[in-house]
Design a protein around this motif. Structure first.
Motif, mmCIF file in Angstrom:
data_model
loop_
_atom_site.group_PDB
_atom_site.id
_atom_site.type_symbol
_atom_site.label_atom_id
_atom_site.label_comp_id
_atom_site.label_asym_id
_atom_site.label_seq_id
_atom_site.Cartn_x
_atom_site.Cartn_y
_atom_site.Cartn_z
ATOM 1 N N MET A 99 0.827 -1.207 0.000
ATOM 2 C CA MET A 99 0.000 0.000 0.000
ATOM 3 C C MET A 99 0.862 1.257 0.000
ATOM 4 S SD MET A 99 -2.942 1.071 2.749
ATOM 5 C CE MET A 99 -3.690 -0.547 2.574
ATOM 6 N N ASN A 100 1.933 1.244 0.771
ATOM 7 C CA ASN A 100 2.814 2.417 0.805
ATOM 8 C C ASN A 100 3.490 2.641 -0.544
ATOM 9 O OD1 ASN A 100 2.204 2.820 3.504
ATOM 10 N ND2 ASN A 100 3.938 1.618 4.233
ATOM 11 N N ARG A 101 3.948 1.555 -1.172
ATOM 12 C CA ARG A 101 4.576 1.715 -2.480
ATOM 13 C C ARG A 101 3.586 2.230 -3.514
ATOM 14 N NH1 ARG A 101 7.459 -3.860 -3.792
ATOM 15 N NH2 ARG A 101 5.489 -4.597 -2.954
ATOM 16 N N GLN A 102 2.351 1.756 -3.441
ATOM 17 C CA GLN A 102 1.354 2.227 -4.391
ATOM 18 C C GLN A 102 1.045 3.697 -4.196
ATOM 19 O OE1 GLN A 102 0.415 0.233 -6.701
ATOM 20 N NE2 GLN A 102 -1.155 1.454 -7.717
ATOM 21 N N LEU A 103 0.954 4.139 -2.943
ATOM 22 C CA LEU A 103 0.685 5.553 -2.684
ATOM 23 C C LEU A 103 1.839 6.430 -3.158
ATOM 24 C CD1 LEU A 103 -0.922 5.342 0.876
ATOM 25 C CD2 LEU A 103 -2.076 5.850 -1.263
ATOM 26 N N VAL A 104 3.070 6.002 -2.903
ATOM 27 C CA VAL A 104 4.228 6.798 -3.335
ATOM 28 C C VAL A 104 4.279 6.887 -4.849
ATOM 29 C CG1 VAL A 104 6.749 6.839 -3.379
ATOM 30 C CG2 VAL A 104 5.563 6.346 -1.254
ATOM 31 N N TRP A 105 4.020 5.778 -5.522
ATOM 32 C CA TRP A 105 4.065 5.801 -6.971
ATOM 33 C C TRP A 105 2.959 6.671 -7.551
ATOM 34 C CZ3 TRP A 105 6.883 5.367 -11.010
ATOM 35 C CH2 TRP A 105 6.308 5.175 -12.262
ATOM 36 N N ASN A 106 1.773 6.632 -6.976
ATOM 37 C CA ASN A 106 0.684 7.477 -7.463
ATOM 38 C C ASN A 106 1.016 8.957 -7.300
ATOM 39 O OD1 ASN A 106 -0.864 5.279 -8.203
ATOM 40 N ND2 ASN A 106 -2.011 5.224 -6.280
ATOM 41 N N GLU A 107 1.562 9.316 -6.164
ATOM 42 C CA GLU A 107 1.916 10.722 -5.946
ATOM 43 C C GLU A 107 3.037 11.155 -6.884
ATOM 44 O OE1 GLU A 107 0.353 12.835 -4.129
ATOM 45 O OE2 GLU A 107 -1.049 11.346 -3.338
ATOM 46 N N PHE A 108 4.010 10.275 -7.116
ATOM 47 C CA PHE A 108 5.117 10.619 -8.005
ATOM 48 C C PHE A 108 4.637 10.775 -9.446
ATOM 49 C CE2 PHE A 108 8.799 9.305 -10.634
ATOM 50 C CZ PHE A 108 9.661 10.339 -10.283
ATOM 51 N N SER A 109 3.763 9.896 -9.890
ATOM 52 C CA SER A 109 3.237 10.010 -11.249
ATOM 53 C C SER A 109 2.396 11.269 -11.430
ATOM 54 C CB SER A 109 2.413 8.764 -11.594
ATOM 55 O OG SER A 109 1.326 8.628 -10.696
ATOM 56 N N GLU A 110 1.599 11.625 -10.427
ATOM 57 C CA GLU A 110 0.826 12.858 -10.521
ATOM 58 C C GLU A 110 1.730 14.081 -10.559
ATOM 59 O OE1 GLU A 110 -1.960 12.954 -7.361
ATOM 60 O OE2 GLU A 110 -3.154 11.259 -8.121
ATOM 61 N N MET A 111 2.838 14.056 -9.820
ATOM 62 C CA MET A 111 3.767 15.174 -9.857
ATOM 63 C C MET A 111 4.425 15.297 -11.226
ATOM 64 S SD MET A 111 7.130 15.828 -7.485
ATOM 65 C CE MET A 111 7.995 14.484 -8.310
ATOM 66 N N LEU A 112 4.793 14.154 -11.832
ATOM 67 C CA LEU A 112 5.395 14.200 -13.164
ATOM 68 C C LEU A 112 4.406 14.705 -14.204
ATOM 69 C CD1 LEU A 112 7.498 10.913 -13.310
ATOM 70 C CD2 LEU A 112 8.301 13.243 -12.964
ATOM 71 N N LEU A 113 3.165 14.271 -14.113
ATOM 72 C CA LEU A 113 2.162 14.752 -15.058
ATOM 73 C C LEU A 113 1.924 16.246 -14.914
ATOM 74 C CD1 LEU A 113 -0.486 11.881 -14.901
ATOM 75 C CD2 LEU A 113 1.158 12.342 -16.728
ATOM 76 N N LEU A 114 2.155 16.772 -13.733
ATOM 77 C CA LEU A 114 1.983 18.205 -13.519
ATOM 78 C C LEU A 114 3.184 19.013 -13.992
ATOM 79 C CD1 LEU A 114 0.327 20.564 -12.279
ATOM 80 C CD2 LEU A 114 1.479 20.080 -10.106
ATOM 81 N N LEU A 115 4.399 18.468 -13.837
ATOM 82 C CA LEU A 115 5.604 19.248 -14.132
ATOM 83 C C LEU A 115 6.092 19.085 -15.557
ATOM 84 C CD1 LEU A 115 7.692 18.695 -10.871
ATOM 85 C CD2 LEU A 115 6.257 20.659 -11.488
ATOM 86 N N LEU A 116 5.888 17.948 -16.179
ATOM 87 C CA LEU A 116 6.437 17.729 -17.512
ATOM 88 C C LEU A 116 5.931 18.728 -18.549
ATOM 89 C CD1 LEU A 116 6.595 13.837 -17.871
ATOM 90 C CD2 LEU A 116 8.479 15.447 -17.647
ATOM 91 N N PRO A 117 4.641 19.082 -18.581
ATOM 92 C CA PRO A 117 4.235 20.107 -19.574
ATOM 93 C C PRO A 117 4.871 21.464 -19.337
ATOM 94 C CG PRO A 117 2.332 18.870 -18.798
ATOM 95 C CD PRO A 117 3.478 18.522 -17.898
ATOM 96 N N LEU A 118 5.326 21.741 -18.119
ATOM 97 C CA LEU A 118 5.910 23.047 -17.826
ATOM 98 C C LEU A 118 7.383 23.118 -18.167
ATOM 99 C CD1 LEU A 118 4.222 23.682 -14.352
ATOM 100 C CD2 LEU A 118 3.396 24.368 -16.610
ATOM 101 N N LEU A 119 8.022 22.001 -18.451
ATOM 102 C CA LEU A 119 9.450 21.985 -18.741
ATOM 103 C C LEU A 119 9.703 22.207 -20.222
ATOM 104 C CD1 LEU A 119 10.608 18.954 -16.543
ATOM 105 C CD2 LEU A 119 10.737 21.385 -15.995
ATOM 106 N N ASN A 120 10.761 22.930 -20.501
ATOM 107 C CA ASN A 120 11.198 23.137 -21.874
ATOM 108 C C ASN A 120 12.184 22.030 -22.219
ATOM 109 O OD1 ASN A 120 12.051 24.031 -24.361
ATOM 110 N ND2 ASN A 120 12.393 26.145 -23.720
ATOM 111 N N SER A 121 11.787 21.173 -23.141
ATOM 112 C CA SER A 121 12.624 20.021 -23.458
ATOM 113 C C SER A 121 13.965 20.435 -24.034
ATOM 114 C CB SER A 121 11.892 19.100 -24.439
ATOM 115 O OG SER A 121 11.562 19.804 -25.629
#
Length: 337
Positions: free
Chosen positions: A237-259
């Motif tokens: 359960m802890n690993r699933q929660l950490v992975w969900n939060e990390f994926s949501e953070m990446l989905l939020l930050l990736l569009p804001l980054l200039n490749s």
């Protein structure tokens, strides 16, 4: 002179014969009351646990079969397939030999805290009954019949089906004897399925015997231990929660980054220095191929593909050249005045 009746004097307790006669008169009543108290203690075994135990046994057999097949992976292809019923019977026999035959639960039953009990020899009342889960395991005859029905029965049925299919008993061109045998096989299978369905309904209602063989043998699954601690592991359960939060953070930050900026920043740490070498000046720095429609970026004069440069400039208001990191203010076709 009035007549006065004399009462007999009390001469002590009644004789021993009177007590014995009264005891003999009340003894049948006491025995009938004792028989009324001989009722089986009602216990409820989870039906879901019994189904899960059977499913876990199937998964365990499949895992053993997979490992055994890997051992013979270098043999001739298709050779092991011919002996698949024998392989399944051998694995089922091993599970029966090291579990039920030695009065131990199967792997699935052990995980679900279940064991087999002989209902014919289960205690009804008395000092030995405390939880309703007491009682001996299966007898020797029950164990042997269990092996014959589950292991031998499944093997014989699978071999009969494969043999009848290979001989094509059901074809109209076959002899009448073969067609009659095929009809008997189909009727036997239909009767068994109907009996299994009826037994399933009885099991869902009473929760006693999951299969027909268990009902015939009076072999009931009960809890192995009346008290069992529930082990809850929060690691998954802890690993699933950490992975969900990390994926949501990446989905939020990736569009804001200039490749392009990220690539330019990581370029000094890369082992591949060919992007900035002079030998690749003729290639487009974005797609790494020769430009089909060459355009140059102004004012740095570096050459790009038209579509690569145009899409980058349209997506970013202040696009910087991939080679020199200078802001591109305009684009121009190479060779034009």
């Amino acid at each position: 002179m009035p007549h006065v009746e004399s009462t007999p004097a009390f001469n002590g307790p009644p004789p021993q014969d009177a007590w014995h006669a009264e005891f003999q008169r009340l003894l049948p009543q006491w025995e009938s009351l004792r028989d009324l108290t001989k009722v089986i203690i009602p216990i409820s075994i989870s039906r879901v646990n019994q189904f899960d135990a059977a499913r876990l046994d199937v998964e365990m057999s499949a895992m053993l079969k997979e490992q055994l097949v890997k051992v013979f992976s270098l043999m001739k292809p298709g050779l092991l397939f011919q002996y698949e019923p024998e392989l399944d019977a051998f694995l089922e026999f091993l599970i029966w030999r090291f579990s039920i035959w030695v009065d131990k639960p199967t792997p699935g039953n052990a995980l679900m805290n279940l064991r087999y009990r002989d209902e014919r020899a289960a205690p009804i009342t008395g000092k030995e009954v405390r939880t309703g889960l007491e009682g001996p395991g299966l007898s020797v005859s029950q164990k042997i019949f269990y092996c014959i029905s589950f292991v031998g029965g499944q093997y014989a049925w699978s071999r009969l089906q494969s043999f009848s299919a290979f001989r094509r008993w059901g074809d109209s061109e076959q002899r009448p004897l073969a067609r009659r045998a095929w009809g008997l096989v189909q009727n036997a299978e239909g009767l068994y399925r109907a009996a299994s369905f009826f037994n399933l309904l009885l099991f869902l209602h009473g929760g006693r015997y999951k299969t027909i063989v268990e009902r015939i043998l009076k072999a009931r699954l009960i809890y192995g231990s009346p008290n069992m601690n529930r082990a809850v592991s929060f690691e998954y359960m802890n690993r699933q929660l950490v992975w969900n939060e990390f994926s949501e953070m990446l989905l939020l930050l990736l569009p804001l980054l200039n490749s392009s900026s990220v690539k330019k920043f990581l370029l000094p740490f890369s082992k591949d220095k060919s992007a900035g070498s002079s030998g690749d000046e003729a290639d487009c720095p974005i797609c790494r191929s020769s430009p089909s429609i060459p355009f140059i970026a102004l004012p740095c004069q570096h050459r790009y593909c038209y579509y690569c440069l145009r899409t980058r400039c349209s997506a970013t208001g202040s696009y910087r050249c991939t080679r020199c990191n200078e802001v591109v203010v305009a684009i121009q076709r190479q060779g034009s005045i």
